[in-house]
Design a protein around this motif. Structure first.
Motif, PDB file in Angstrom:
ATOM      1  N   ALA A  50       0.835  -1.199   0.000  1.00 42.90           N
ATOM      2  CA  ALA A  50       0.000   0.000   0.000  1.00 42.90           C
ATOM      3  C   ALA A  50       0.874   1.255   0.000  1.00 42.90           C
ATOM      4  O   ALA A  50       1.869   1.336   0.735  1.00 42.90           O
ATOM      5  CB  ALA A  50      -0.922  -0.006   1.208  1.00 42.90           C
ATOM      6  N   GLY A  51       0.490   2.214  -0.844  1.00 39.21           N
ATOM      7  CA  GLY A  51       1.222   3.467  -0.943  1.00 39.21           C
ATOM      8  C   GLY A  51       2.281   3.471  -2.030  1.00 39.21           C
ATOM      9  O   GLY A  51       2.844   4.528  -2.344  1.00 39.21           O
ATOM     10  N   GLN A  52       2.533   2.330  -2.637  1.00 42.83           N
ATOM     11  CA  GLN A  52       3.572   2.235  -3.664  1.00 42.83           C
ATOM     12  C   GLN A  52       3.052   2.734  -5.012  1.00 42.83           C
ATOM     13  O   GLN A  52       1.920   2.444  -5.400  1.00 42.83           O
ATOM     14  CB  GLN A  52       4.046   0.792  -3.792  1.00 42.83           C
ATOM     15  N   LEU A  53       3.885   3.482  -5.727  1.00 43.33           N
ATOM     16  CA  LEU A  53       3.539   3.944  -7.066  1.00 43.33           C
ATOM     17  C   LEU A  53       3.956   2.894  -8.085  1.00 43.33           C
ATOM     18  O   LEU A  53       5.035   2.309  -7.985  1.00 43.33           O
ATOM     19  CB  LEU A  53       4.233   5.272  -7.377  1.00 43.33           C
ATOM     20  N   VAL A  54       3.086   2.650  -9.062  1.00 39.13           N
ATOM     21  CA  VAL A  54       3.373   1.656 -10.092  1.00 39.13           C
ATOM     22  C   VAL A  54       3.095   2.251 -11.461  1.00 39.13           C
ATOM     23  O   VAL A  54       2.348   3.229 -11.605  1.00 39.13           O
ATOM     24  CB  VAL A  54       2.531   0.376  -9.901  1.00 39.13           C
ATOM     25  N   THR A  55       3.697   1.658 -12.466  1.00 39.58           N
ATOM     26  CA  THR A  55       3.504   2.055 -13.849  1.00 39.58           C
ATOM     27  C   THR A  55       2.675   0.997 -14.561  1.00 39.58           C
ATOM     28  O   THR A  55       2.745  -0.189 -14.211  1.00 39.58           O
ATOM     29  CB  THR A  55       4.863   2.218 -14.557  1.00 39.58           C
ATOM     30  N   LYS A  56       1.907   1.417 -15.546  1.00 36.35           N
ATOM     31  CA  LYS A  56       1.085   0.479 -16.313  1.00 36.35           C
ATOM     32  C   LYS A  56       1.933  -0.693 -16.788  1.00 36.35           C
ATOM     33  O   LYS A  56       2.989  -0.519 -17.384  1.00 36.35           O
ATOM     34  CB  LYS A  56       0.453   1.195 -17.511  1.00 36.35           C
ATOM     35  N   GLY A  57       1.455  -1.914 -16.515  1.00 33.00           N
ATOM     36  CA  GLY A  57       2.167  -3.117 -16.921  1.00 33.00           C
ATOM     37  C   GLY A  57       3.033  -3.725 -15.840  1.00 33.00           C
ATOM     38  O   GLY A  57       3.479  -4.871 -15.972  1.00 33.00           O
ATOM     39  N   ASP A  58       3.281  -2.989 -14.756  1.00 31.13           N
ATOM     40  CA  ASP A  58       4.082  -3.539 -13.657  1.00 31.13           C
ATOM     41  C   ASP A  58       3.345  -4.714 -13.003  1.00 31.13           C
ATOM     42  O   ASP A  58       2.135  -4.645 -12.791  1.00 31.13           O
ATOM     43  CB  ASP A  58       4.355  -2.476 -12.596  1.00 31.13           C
ATOM     44  N   PRO A  59       4.066  -5.785 -12.641  1.00 31.63           N
ATOM     45  CA  PRO A  59       3.411  -6.893 -11.937  1.00 31.63           C
ATOM     46  C   PRO A  59       3.056  -6.490 -10.515  1.00 31.63           C
ATOM     47  O   PRO A  59       3.883  -5.933  -9.793  1.00 31.63           O
ATOM     48  CB  PRO A  59       4.466  -8.000 -11.975  1.00 31.63           C
TER      49      PRO A  59
END
Length: 251
Positions: A50-59
């Motif tokens: 929770a709180g982590q930023l992710v990019t489209k396509g990241d697992p």
């Protein structure tokens, strides 16, 4: 003419005053998705928190892939066998046609060879479909982010079973963070004055962030004896500010 000018000036003074009013509201995500998986299995790895930023396509997480890999290997073996059986059925059918032309094969025997060829082709197509589905399930055993965003919640732990036969279970909640919404209730007079794209500012954490009107409701969210109130949605870019859905704001 003088009276008309006075009326025009008054209108110019009234409109900015109306649009400059403050409305108390709250923050909301511009997009929020509860993500699940279309296949069942045991969670092998959770990649985010929770709180982590992710990019489209990241697992985001993945199921234990061993069952899926074994199924792929098994279905490929069955598919290869079905291919060989179909190829042999084709050769048998061609030989039967030659024998039939030489009057060495009866109509009934020729028909049996045709049936065998049809059955072999059907078995090959079923095997191909099963192999394709096994490959697809292997791909679906990994849950990837559908858009850039922030992980709001992780609702599963490693080693936990995920069963989706009857209902899709949410595993990760993802929200878009590049844009946020400020939401408030406004009276009917203000609702009629506002349009999509009207500039608006959002006050939060002691700062004012510029945005614009995204939506003005067409149906009331509250009706009193005095007036009807409609939903106002303002979209804005939070920038470096760490904001959360539900926080109070002034529009």
């Amino acid at each position: 003419m003088k009276n008309k000018l006075i009326v025009l000036c008054l209108c110019c003074l009234v409109t900015p005053t109306l649009l400059a009013a403050d409305y108390q509201g709250s923050l909301d995500w511009s997009a929020r998705a509860e993500l699940g998986m279309l296949v069942s299995g045991v969670v092998g790895k959770v990649h985010v928190k929770a709180g982590q930023l992710v990019t489209k396509g990241d697992p985001l997480l993945q199921l234990d892939e061993r069952d899926f890999s074994y199924r792929v290997t098994s279905t490929k073996a069955v598919l290869e066998r079905a291919k060989s059986t179909y190829e042999e059925a084709q050769r048998e059918h061609e030989r039967s046609l030659e024998l039939y032309d030489r009057r060495l094969l009866s109509d009934h025997e020729l028909q049996l060879k045709k049936i065998a060829l049809v059955e072999a082709k059907a078995a090959l197509e079923r095997s191909q479909s099963t192999a394709n589905m096994a490959e697809l399930d292997l791909e679906r055993s990994i849950l990837n982010a559908p858009f850039d965003g922030m992980v709001v919640k992780v609702l599963v732990d490693e080693g936990e079973s995920v069963l989706n036969q009857f209902q899709l279970r949410p595993l990760v909640v993802l929200a878009a963070h590049a844009q946020m919404h400020a939401v408030a209730k406004i009276d009917s007079k203000t609702a009629n004055a506002l349009k999509h794209g009207t500039p608006a500012s959002v006050g939060v954490h002691g700062d004012w962030l510029m945005g614009s009107v995204l939506e003005v409701g067409r149906e009331p969210v509250e009706v009193t004896d005095k007036d009807a109130f409609y939903l106002l949605v303002v979209t804005f870019t939070p920038g470096e500010a760490e904001l959360r859905a539900g926080e109070k704001t002034t529009i």
